[in-house]
Each structure stands twice: as structure tokens, then as C-alpha cells.
Design an enzyme around this catalytic site. Structure first.
Site, PDB file in Angstrom:
ATOM      1  CG  ASP A  50      14.163  11.611  17.953  1.00 25.61           C
ATOM      2  OD1 ASP A  50      14.776  11.303  17.082  1.00 25.61           O
ATOM      3  OD2 ASP A  50      13.962  10.845  19.088  1.00 25.61           O
ATOM      4  N   GLY A  51      14.288  16.298  18.163  1.00 24.99           N
ATOM      5  CA  GLY A  51      14.010  17.458  17.981  1.00 24.99           C
ATOM      6  C   GLY A  51      14.457  18.347  16.744  1.00 24.99           C
ATOM      7  CB  SER A  84       7.254  10.041  29.031  1.00 26.63           C
ATOM      8  OG  SER A  84       6.616  11.086  28.378  1.00 26.63           O
TER       9      SER A  84
END
Length: 324
Positions: free
Chosen positions: A70-71, A191
Site C-alpha cells: 500500500d505504501g 488501528s
């Protein structure tokens, strides 16, 4: 007409280099012209010139193929934001929520791409406008996942005020405040205790981070509304605004950050017709069969069925009658 694919990957990782070599071979065999993007310089917050420089060669591409997690996809989004070119993610990372294909399915992804067997999905971003004290002109930015206002020093709490559509809502000390898109709801916001939002939910989420307050619940507003997060003058420390974990700007006390749904979406090439629910279950490895259902099934399997003795076997001893 020549069809071109631009590949973005992390050139310092052996697995990424191996995947890139295979992707180039597969794409060229399918008739594509392939170009590589190896400039890892992040887009600077508010610097339009850097955005133009990074996008050289993108407009001529049919798709930007991203090999990574994803980065890496967020890095590639800096290339395609503001263009009509979609991203096609091939996951080499851990979760790969934004990716459309896995490494082992690279051949099939290229085949589908060559056959125009994909659809283009648009994802909302958030537009960010920063007003800092002593500066006449605001600084602008954007984010696909989230814009995070965090404390600049670890030792103290950041004092912020929250407003919605120009109306004050709350103020508190905290580690920060996170403003997320529906796409980013499964990343940092998740998160931090925020809800999961389906990607087609047209809304903007705010999640306080470790807020010292009684009212510090996540908030969800419509795309027509706007959050304002102010680093209060009384804050003992400055803040830092970071968009997608890549583009940052300092926020001295008195700074105001305006965040609202962006007008220009990002585009993704989609190969899989599966709904987001299936993606959620797969990526988070969710137990579709809950423990109660599993326990009920185990109990049913352990209950003996009533049946007579097998044919040809001798009956067991007669029960002993006891006198009362």
C-alpha cells in the site's frame, strides 16, 4: 496505436526487482511499451512544481502498474492524482488493501489488461488547506487515505479545537487528530479505533488520537461539509500535518487545517468483481464462522444417534433391576 504501461516499484528490494523483470517481460510480450519510474522523491506538500516534475510520462500511459504494498501505491498516487490514468496494484506487501492482484497472479493481470478486461473505479480523496499564522497565502494539499495532525513533540499533548462547517464542536488535548476518506478507513483510522467504511460511502471520517476528553468519538460528515482542526494558541507544542504518511508541513500554534471531500478523485483499474465485503474478510482473515456457530456444530457432531446394535451382534447384558 501504441499502448504504454508505466511501472512503479521499490527498486531497492530484491523481490520487487524480480517482479518488475517478470512484469516487463509479460507486458512486452502482450504488445505494451513499458516505461519505469525510479524517482523516489516524495511530492512536497503544496509544491505544484514537484507534482508536475513527478508526472512526466504518466499522461501517455494507459495504466500505472504498481508492484508493491500500500505504501508504494500511495507513492504512485502522487503521479496519477489529477490525471485520468488509473492505478493497477500488484501486491508484494503484507496486507495490500489497495492492490487488485497478488504476485502469483501477475500473468493473469497482464492478460486481462491486454484484453481491456477491467473496469475503472473512482475513489474520493480529501482536499487540505492550511492557514498558518503570519502567512498571507494558504498552503494546499490532498490525501487518498488520511490527513493526520499530530503533536510535534513526544513529551507534551497537542491542544486542538474541532469545528464542523464553521461551528465549534469540541477542544481537547491529544496525541493528534486523523481525518480519513472511506478508502483510508481501513488503514491508520482503523488501528486508531475508527469504523470501517465501504469505499462507496461518500463521507469524511475524523478520529481523535488518545484524546484527553469525555467526548472523543469518531465523527462522520457528508462530502458537502468541512472539518477545521485548529492548533490552539494555548498549545504548549506545535503540530505536524502529514498526508498519506508522505507529505508533511509544520503547524505552529494558531494554525488551522481545513479538510473536506476532494473534487478530483483517484482512479483504480479493477480486475476482480468481488464486493468489498469479500476483500475485507480476505485481507483481515476474518472468521466468517463465529465461535458460537462453530461450537453449535461441534455439539451436534458429538451427540450420539439412537440406533440398535449392528446386525449379527449379540445383545449386551440385560439391565439389573433394583428394588426400591
Amino acid at each position: 496505436m501504441t499502448r504504454r504501461v508505466l511501472i512503479v516499484t521499490h527498486g531497492g528490494r530484491p523481490r520487487a526487482v524480480a517482479a518488475m523483470s517478470e512484469a516487463v517481460s509479460e507486458l512486452e510480450s502482450a504488445g505494451f511499451e513499458v516505461t519505469l519510474h525510479d524517482d523516489d522523491l516524495a511530492e512536497t506538500f503544496g509544491d505544484r512544481i514537484s507534482s508536475v516534475r513527478l508526472r512526466e510520462g504518466v499522461a501517455e500511459s494507459e495504466v500505472v502498474m504498481v508492484l508493491g504494498g500500500d505504501g508504494t501505491i500511495l507513492r504512485a498516487a502522487e503521479l496519477t492524482h489529477g490525471t485520468e490514468v488509473p492505478l493497477l496494484g500488484v501486491n508484494l506487501g503484507h496486507v495490500g488493501f489497495l492492490a487488485e492482484s497478488e504476485r502469483e497472479n501477475l500473468h493473469d493481470a497482464v492478460r486481462r489488461l491486454a484484453a481491456h478486461d477491467y473496469v475503472v473505479e473512482e475513489r474520493r480523496v480529501v482536499d487540505v488547506v492550511v492557514h498558518r499564522p503570519g502567512e498571507d497565502e494558504p498552503v494546499t494539499g490532498w490525501a487518498l487515505n488520511e490527513a493526520t495532525i499530530e503533536k510535534g513533540d513526544r513529551e507534551r499533548m497537542l491542544e486542538v479545537g474541532i469545528a464542523v462547517d464553521g461551528r465549534p464542536l469540541s477542544s481537547f488535548g491529544c496525541d493528534g487528530v486523523l481525518v480519513s476518506t472511506a478508502t483510508g478507513s481501513t488503514a491508520h483510522a482503523f488501528s486508531a479505533g475508527g469504523p470501517v467504511m465501504w469505499p462507496d460511502v461518500d463521507a469524511v471520517l475524523l478520529v481523535p488520537l488518545s484524546a484527553h476528553a469525555l467526548f472523543s468519538r469518531p465523527l462522520v460528515i457528508s462530502p458537502r461539509s468541512e472539518y477545521v482542526v485548529e492548533v490552539l494558541e494555548r498549545s504548549p507544542i506545535p503540530g505536524v500535518l502529514t498526508c498519506d504518511g508522505r507529505r508533511s508541513i509544520d503547524l505552529p500554534p494558531g494554525s488551522r487545517v481545513h479538510v473536506r471531500s476532494g473534487a478530483v478523485p483517484l482512479r483504480f483499474a479493477r480486475l476482480m468483481p468481488a464486493p468489498f465485503t469479500d476483500r475485507l474478510v480476505s485481507k483481515f482473515n476474518l472468521p466468517v464462522v463465529g465461535w458460537r456457530q462453530a461450537a453449535d456444530g461441534a455439539a451436534r457432531r458429538s451427540v450420539p444417534t439412537e440406533q440398535g446394535p449392528p446386525e449379527g451382534s449379540s445383545p449386551g447384558p440385560a439391565p439389573v433391576q433394583k428394588e426400591v
